[in-house]
Design an enzyme around this catalytic site. Sequence first.
Site, PDB file in Angstrom:
ATOM      1  N   ASP A   1       0.827  -1.213   0.000  1.00 15.25           N
ATOM      2  CA  ASP A   1       0.000   0.000   0.000  1.00 15.25           C
ATOM      3  C   ASP A   1       0.859   1.259   0.000  1.00 15.25           C
ATOM      4  OD1 ASP A   1       0.799  -0.845   2.609  1.00 15.25           O
ATOM      5  OD2 ASP A   1      -0.685   0.468   3.532  1.00 15.25           O
TER       6      ASP A   1
ATOM      7  N   GLU B   1       0.238  -1.391   5.795  1.00 13.63           N
ATOM      8  CA  GLU B   1       1.320  -0.845   6.625  1.00 13.63           C
ATOM      9  C   GLU B   1       1.124   0.650   6.869  1.00 13.63           C
ATOM     10  OE1 GLU B   1       5.102   1.072   7.751  1.00 13.63           O
ATOM     11  OE2 GLU B   1       3.897   1.425   5.951  1.00 13.63           O
TER      12      GLU B   1
END
Length: 427
Positions: A101, A166
């Site tokens: 991400d 994350e």
Amino acid sequence: MAGQWCGMLPDKDGLNGGGGVQDGHPAEDPSVTLFREYLRLKTVHPEPDYDAALKFLERMAEELALPMKKVEVCPGRVVAIISWIGSRPELKSVVLNSHTDVVPVYEEHWKHHPFAAVKDADGNIYARGAQDMKSVTIQYIEAIRRLKAAGKRFSRTIHLTFVPDEEVGGHKGMETFVKHPEFQKLNMGFALDEGLANPTNAYTVFYGERNPWWITVRCPGSPGHGSRFVENTAAEKLRRVINSFLEFREKEKQRLNTSECFTLGDVTTINMTMVKGGVAYNVVPAEMDVSFDLRIPPTVNLQEFEEKIKVWCREAGEDVTYDFAQKHMDQNLTSTDENDPWWQAFSSTCKAMNMTLKKEIFPAATDSRFIREVGLPAIGFSPMNLTPILLHDHNEYLNEQVFLQGIQVYERLIPALAGVAPLSAEL
């Protein structure tokens, strides 16, 4: 200009750094082309296209002729694992971790579209995730590709893990994954994860992290009409709380860059991030809240620090309370002792490549903290020197030559780590 996208085709723009010639320009290195393809996947919050990332990674696994496992750790949140089984799979494995991400963008502040992966004439590739951390993902993959093509094989198994979420705290990613049975099956001995760019010729290596504490202090008070001097108001308590936190912030700021504290990872940062309260201009509120983001070094006694916060709340006035949205208490550090076999393999390999390493405590937070919390060593390292730190910033970029050099670094590091001799506990 900001807000105006480059209209050139991604595979035609700028100068290139590979062999051969295309349309009068040197052909782009295939690793750079792959990097730019991955950057164009919009795995951006608040709605990251994780399916696109998983399809891309499945293709990579097929190209590498390696098995890929998908582990759904939370609904809609999948950890992908590509494994290169070693000749002695009973030995502890080496894990190469990266997250899929990326953080949101303010498109109007970008000189090129943040998901076009435009390369300029200097070879700088502009895209969200160029540094954080899609570059490292592709460097892992390309290093493995080259090592396999050269017929290499190592005693220890190598796992490439690709985790979601994350950038929003890792709660539905690595934090959950480390408690999953599939994580135990990795039989991890050592992990590499993300680091930061370094503007100098050196490479920064992170062996620990500051603990993130997100705290909200609630200040109740006497309500009343806005025309009166109401006693014991929430705002008065709020002011005292803010003063206490920000006075400590100023002291820590003064300590930075002294002989005692050289880097941001050595001090506690405090930032006031939210204030809530009130219903109307002429109504004194019955409660006001203030929130802070604290990042605390592993050298600080966390119990004593929380006592300090309790004192600040008591001094602010009656019934002032606090609670945590996030409170990490782990202070494990990864050994950088030259006698440690993992660190010795890492550092000696870097030294052999004439790389200068700068050891630091990571100033923010990465998935490494969850790995260290379960007692496993992890190093934060992104091979990006001579590069400004632009993670989460506008116009994030990485130069293609720095990117390509990073692949060569992993081509040396991976064999060194996967070839660490059996440890005493493994004999």
